[in-house]
Every structure is written in C-alpha cells, then in structure tokens.
Write a protein that holds these residues in place. Sequence first.
Motif, mmCIF file in Angstrom:
data_model
loop_
_atom_site.group_PDB
_atom_site.id
_atom_site.type_symbol
_atom_site.label_atom_id
_atom_site.label_comp_id
_atom_site.label_asym_id
_atom_site.label_seq_id
_atom_site.Cartn_x
_atom_site.Cartn_y
_atom_site.Cartn_z
ATOM 1 N N ILE A 180 -36.769 -0.734 42.789
ATOM 2 C CA ILE A 180 -36.327 -1.692 43.801
ATOM 3 C C ILE A 180 -34.957 -1.336 44.357
ATOM 4 C CG2 ILE A 180 -35.626 -4.100 44.194
ATOM 5 C CD1 ILE A 180 -37.787 -4.944 42.207
ATOM 6 N N LEU A 181 -34.844 -1.412 45.678
ATOM 7 C CA LEU A 181 -33.570 -1.390 46.392
ATOM 8 C C LEU A 181 -33.471 -2.748 47.061
ATOM 9 C CD1 LEU A 181 -31.064 -0.044 47.657
ATOM 10 C CD2 LEU A 181 -32.556 0.780 49.485
ATOM 11 N N CYS A 182 -32.382 -3.479 46.802
ATOM 12 C CA CYS A 182 -32.309 -4.868 47.260
ATOM 13 C C CYS A 182 -30.963 -5.177 47.905
ATOM 14 C CB CYS A 182 -32.524 -5.788 46.052
ATOM 15 S SG CYS A 182 -32.602 -7.543 46.434
ATOM 16 N N VAL A 183 -30.991 -6.052 48.900
ATOM 17 C CA VAL A 183 -29.770 -6.629 49.465
ATOM 18 C C VAL A 183 -29.828 -8.145 49.269
ATOM 19 C CG1 VAL A 183 -29.376 -4.772 51.125
ATOM 20 C CG2 VAL A 183 -30.719 -6.767 51.819
ATOM 21 N N ARG A 184 -28.674 -8.771 49.317
ATOM 22 C CA ARG A 184 -28.531 -10.199 49.036
ATOM 23 C C ARG A 184 -28.913 -11.041 50.250
ATOM 24 N NH1 ARG A 184 -24.788 -14.223 49.765
ATOM 25 N NH2 ARG A 184 -23.475 -12.835 50.965
ATOM 26 N N LEU B 204 -31.681 -10.710 36.827
ATOM 27 C CA LEU B 204 -32.440 -9.614 37.441
ATOM 28 C C LEU B 204 -31.876 -8.273 36.983
ATOM 29 C CD1 LEU B 204 -32.835 -11.162 40.996
ATOM 30 C CD2 LEU B 204 -34.667 -10.748 39.332
ATOM 31 N N ASP B 205 -32.749 -7.326 36.711
ATOM 32 C CA ASP B 205 -32.368 -6.031 36.155
ATOM 33 C C ASP B 205 -32.084 -4.970 37.206
ATOM 34 O OD1 ASP B 205 -32.692 -7.119 33.622
ATOM 35 O OD2 ASP B 205 -34.738 -6.339 33.401
ATOM 36 N N PHE B 206 -31.840 -5.373 38.445
ATOM 37 C CA PHE B 206 -31.512 -4.442 39.528
ATOM 38 C C PHE B 206 -30.445 -5.108 40.379
ATOM 39 C CE2 PHE B 206 -35.184 -7.018 40.519
ATOM 40 C CZ PHE B 206 -34.903 -7.548 41.768
ATOM 41 N N PRO B 207 -29.616 -4.331 41.065
ATOM 42 C CA PRO B 207 -28.546 -4.922 41.877
ATOM 43 C C PRO B 207 -29.098 -5.773 43.024
ATOM 44 C CG PRO B 207 -28.169 -2.578 41.531
ATOM 45 C CD PRO B 207 -29.551 -2.873 41.045
ATOM 46 N N VAL B 208 -28.544 -6.967 43.189
ATOM 47 C CA VAL B 208 -28.992 -7.873 44.255
ATOM 48 C C VAL B 208 -27.840 -8.429 45.092
ATOM 49 C CG1 VAL B 208 -31.054 -8.597 42.996
ATOM 50 C CG2 VAL B 208 -28.975 -9.943 42.772
ATOM 51 N N MET B 209 -26.608 -8.041 44.812
ATOM 52 C CA MET B 209 -25.468 -8.701 45.447
ATOM 53 C C MET B 209 -24.871 -7.962 46.644
ATOM 54 S SD MET B 209 -25.503 -11.494 43.932
ATOM 55 C CE MET B 209 -24.122 -12.173 44.817
ATOM 56 N N ALA B 210 -25.408 -6.828 47.022
ATOM 57 C CA ALA B 210 -24.875 -6.105 48.177
ATOM 58 C C ALA B 210 -25.295 -6.811 49.465
ATOM 59 C CB ALA B 210 -25.386 -4.670 48.182
ATOM 60 N N ASP B 211 -24.366 -6.988 50.377
ATOM 61 C CA ASP B 211 -24.685 -7.630 51.656
ATOM 62 C C ASP B 211 -25.517 -6.726 52.555
ATOM 63 O OD1 ASP B 211 -23.505 -10.131 51.262
ATOM 64 O OD2 ASP B 211 -21.541 -9.382 51.813
ATOM 65 N N TYR B 212 -25.444 -5.421 52.306
ATOM 66 C CA TYR B 212 -26.221 -4.484 53.121
ATOM 67 C C TYR B 212 -26.378 -3.168 52.367
ATOM 68 C CZ TYR B 212 -21.828 -2.127 54.210
ATOM 69 O OH TYR B 212 -20.644 -1.448 54.118
ATOM 70 N N ALA B 213 -27.277 -2.359 52.848
ATOM 71 C CA ALA B 213 -27.443 -0.992 52.367
ATOM 72 C C ALA B 213 -27.692 -0.124 53.588
ATOM 73 C CB ALA B 213 -28.620 -0.882 51.396
ATOM 74 N N VAL B 214 -27.336 1.147 53.482
ATOM 75 C CA VAL B 214 -27.550 2.088 54.570
ATOM 76 C C VAL B 214 -28.384 3.253 54.043
ATOM 77 C CG1 VAL B 214 -26.434 3.675 56.176
ATOM 78 C CG2 VAL B 214 -25.383 1.456 55.699
ATOM 79 N N LEU B 215 -29.451 3.556 54.759
ATOM 80 C CA LEU B 215 -30.287 4.706 54.430
ATOM 81 C C LEU B 215 -30.314 5.645 55.628
ATOM 82 C CD1 LEU B 215 -33.461 2.996 52.876
ATOM 83 C CD2 LEU B 215 -31.550 4.041 51.651
ATOM 84 N N PHE B 216 -30.362 6.936 55.353
ATOM 85 C CA PHE B 216 -30.565 7.931 56.404
ATOM 86 C C PHE B 216 -31.928 8.539 56.170
ATOM 87 C CE2 PHE B 216 -25.990 7.533 56.013
ATOM 88 C CZ PHE B 216 -25.598 7.458 57.344
#
Length: 172
Positions: A66-70, A82-94
């Motif tokens: 899982i890749l997750c944003v809040r 939760l066993d994966f990060p959930v608190m990032a306001d955003y993520a960037v993928l290329f």
Amino acid sequence: MKLMIASDLHGSEYYTRLLIDAYRESGANRLVLLGDLLYHGPRNDLPKDYSPKKVIEILNAVSDEILCVRGNCDTEVDQMVLDFPVMADYAVLFLDRRLFYLTHGHKYGVDNFPNIKPGDAVIQGHTHIPMHEERDGILCINPGSVSIPKAGSAHQCLIYEDGGFETVVLES
C-alpha cells in the motif's frame, strides 16, 4: 508498473473486501489509497457493514503493498493501528514521463492545484465522484469512492497501466 488506485473506504468492511479481492485479481503491483480509510465523517451516512476494526485487519494484511495519503477523516490515531504510513498529505510519483501528484483533495487538488505544471497529473479522491478530464493542460483524475459513491456513480476504483486508466466497478 500497474497500480490500483482507490479512495474513500470510510470503514466499510464489505467494500474493502471487494476492493482487496479486485486488487488481487488485477495483478497490480501496488494499491494506492487516497485517504478516508476508517471513518465515515460527519457529512456521510454509515456505509454498508461499517466496521473500522475489520478494515484495519484487511488493510494490514496487505500493508507492504500500500501507498497511502491522508484524507480529511484520517487522524494520528489511525496511524497507531495501521501498519503502513497514512499521514502524508500528498505523494509524488514519476511514471511514464509524467509527474503524478497524489492527494486526497481536501487541501490541494483539481480545484486548488499544487505546484505542478501542464503535462502533470493530479489524482485525488474526496468528492466521491469519478473524474477524468484535462484542465489547463493538467490531467485531473478521481477514482470515485469505494464505499459511498455520489452523483449516481458506482462503487469503484481505477487501474493505471502503460499510461492509461481503466475503471474497475466493484458494485454498481
């Protein structure tokens, strides 16, 4: 890379199970969650089979995928269970020579662009309404909602592969 992109589970055990079944069947490499995982929030009715504790178990079973944003309904206490990060306001993928800005949509999104440029993409949830359009040269994507769809849309998510998006209907 093949991604499944979903948003707005809102604590529904029933629809989270459908999502994970579809994810496994899809062969996607990662499950991207755009927030609002465990709680329904004050503006939404309870979704079918509302059970945040069961949703925790289901998601933790695939936490390494899982890749997750809040989302606006997600809090620090959710991160404790939760066993994966959930608190990032955003993520960037290329991916495929394009920048993808992943966010829930309550702060930045298609109606309030972050620092992105034409040719980039914003992928957000929050509204529970699917979207696939271009605005000012920016690709704007919303997978809709897994558990509480709005505007007559289905319970759905998206698959991203080879530069394209495909809708996956979990239940209409």
